[in-house]
Design an enzyme around this catalytic site. Structure first.
Site, PDB file in Angstrom:
ATOM      1  N   ILE A 269      -2.959  -5.229   6.024  1.00  0.00           N
ATOM      2  CA  ILE A 269      -3.748  -5.711   5.179  1.00  0.00           C
ATOM      3  C   ILE A 269      -4.448  -4.378   4.447  1.00  0.00           C
ATOM      4  O   ILE A 269      -5.003  -3.580   5.027  1.00  0.00           O
ATOM      5  CB  ILE A 269      -5.137  -6.413   5.392  1.00  0.00           C
ATOM      6  CG1 ILE A 269      -4.644  -7.685   6.238  1.00  0.00           C
ATOM      7  CG2 ILE A 269      -5.861  -6.613   4.221  1.00  0.00           C
ATOM      8  CD1 ILE A 269      -5.604  -8.817   6.706  1.00  0.00           C
ATOM      9  N   PRO A 270      -3.663  -3.878   3.128  1.00  0.00           N
ATOM     10  CA  PRO A 270      -3.477  -2.377   2.755  1.00  0.00           C
ATOM     11  C   PRO A 270      -5.003  -2.293   2.128  1.00  0.00           C
ATOM     12  O   PRO A 270      -5.038  -1.610   1.056  1.00  0.00           O
ATOM     13  CB  PRO A 270      -2.345  -2.524   1.891  1.00  0.00           C
ATOM     14  CG  PRO A 270      -2.532  -3.745   1.406  1.00  0.00           C
ATOM     15  CD  PRO A 270      -2.662  -4.809   2.570  1.00  0.00           C
ATOM     16  N   CYS A 271      -6.108  -2.049   3.145  1.00  0.00           N
ATOM     17  CA  CYS A 271      -7.230  -1.609   2.503  1.00  0.00           C
ATOM     18  C   CYS A 271      -7.213   0.090   1.864  1.00  0.00           C
ATOM     19  O   CYS A 271      -7.966   0.271   1.458  1.00  0.00           O
ATOM     20  CB  CYS A 271      -8.393  -1.792   3.475  1.00  0.00           C
ATOM     21  SG  CYS A 271      -8.272  -1.176   5.169  1.00  0.00           S
ATOM     22  N   HIS A 272      -6.482   0.680   2.636  1.00  0.00           N
ATOM     23  CA  HIS A 272      -6.312   1.942   2.184  1.00  0.00           C
ATOM     24  C   HIS A 272      -5.733   2.390   0.687  1.00  0.00           C
ATOM     25  O   HIS A 272      -5.915   3.078   0.075  1.00  0.00           O
ATOM     26  CB  HIS A 272      -5.189   2.778   2.891  1.00  0.00           C
ATOM     27  CG  HIS A 272      -3.580   2.254   2.893  1.00  0.00           C
ATOM     28  ND1 HIS A 272      -3.469   0.976   3.723  1.00  0.00           N
ATOM     29  CD2 HIS A 272      -2.668   2.492   2.049  1.00  0.00           C
ATOM     30  CE1 HIS A 272      -2.185   0.722   3.353  1.00  0.00           C
ATOM     31  NE2 HIS A 272      -1.677   1.536   2.617  1.00  0.00           N
TER      32      HIS A 272
END
Length: 276
Positions: free
Chosen positions: A241-244
């Site tokens: 889950i690409p919170c970056h």
């Protein structure tokens, strides 16, 4: 462990990131190689095998300027992305066969009655702690900044009443699929507001970024920037889950639960693979 392993590559990259942080991106290949105690040719080979580009190009991807260029050139406004179907083009979004959320009642009970299997695995970003239910991956954290014990406490503490079973063999197929680009499944375990935020993150295509304000607008809470930031920080499935890909409005990286060096490395790693 051979010098071709992902873990070895990442350790070299992690040390190089530290040098770049301390001394700036203007270091020459020879300077960086010397600080890694390698010949320039060996350092360039290891570096390029990990990221697919030269150290100089990678240094450019790590800078604040690159984050700002992403924001100006490849800024995903989530509401428009949903309307135009842009989210369907994201590799990570397409990666998952299914994703399923735990009901709010089950989440409120702290994962009681849930069995979560876990194990440690090599990843492109250092040692990764991965957790999964029978429905899919539910947790992923990285130990380089916090240490293994703190990473374990962090994830276990999110679902304190679940039963945790160390079983890396059982979940390895999920992990190999997730890092190898094959279809996998996710099991999102969080409060309803958090899950809305994480779903919005899943719609950001690889090589694009968004802002906390855009996420707030996309989920129907345009003034909830701070709450969105908190939910992004509580994302239990880091990288997948690409919170970056969530940045501040000014292009700053903002925070990252597993350390800003991981966030920079993930954005640069993706940039190298999308040819930006």
């Amino acid at each position: 462990m051979t010098d071709l392993s992902p873990a070895y590559h990442y350790q070299v990259i992690a040390r190089a990131l530290g040098v770049i942080d301390d001394e700036g991106p203007a270091l020459t290949l020879e300077d960086l190689a010397a600080k890694m105690r390698m010949s320039p040719a060996h350092f360039q080979r290891v570096f390029s095998q990990w990221v697919g580009v030269s150290p100089k190009r990678y240094q450019q991807y790590l800078t604040l300027g690159h984050a700002r260029r992403l924001l100006s050139e490849r800024h995903t406004v989530l509401a428009a992305a949903h309307e135009t179907g842009l989210s369907g083009g994201g590799r990570l979004h397409d990666l998952f066969l299914t994703w399923e959320a735990m009901s709010p009642g089950d989440y409120a009970r702290g994962g009681e009655g849930l069995e979560i299997r876990w194990g440690w695995f090599e990843s492109p970003f250092g040692p990764a702690l991965v957790m999964a239910t029978e429905k899919g991956i539910c947790g992923m954290g990285f130990a380089d900044e916090t240490g293994a014990e703190a990473a374990m406490e962090d994830l276990v503490g999110r679902w304190p009443k679940a039963a945790f079973v160390e079983d890396p063999v059982a979940i390895r197929p999920m992990v190999d699929a997730a890092f190898g680009g094959s279809p996998a499944a996710l099991h999102l375990i969080g409060a309803p507001f958090q899950i809305k935020v994480w779903e919005a993150l899943l719609s950001i295509p690889t090589g694009h970024v968004t802002t906390y304000a855009d996420i707030a607008g996309a989920i129907g809470h345009p003034t909830a920037h701070r709450a969105v930031g908190t939910a992004v920080g509580r994302n239990p499935i880091s990288f997948l889950i690409p919170c970056h890909r969530a940045l501040r409005r000014d292009g700053g990286l903002g925070g990252y639960h597993w350390g800003l060096p991981r966030k920079r490395a993930m954005l640069a790693w993706e940039a190298a693979r999308t040819g930006m």
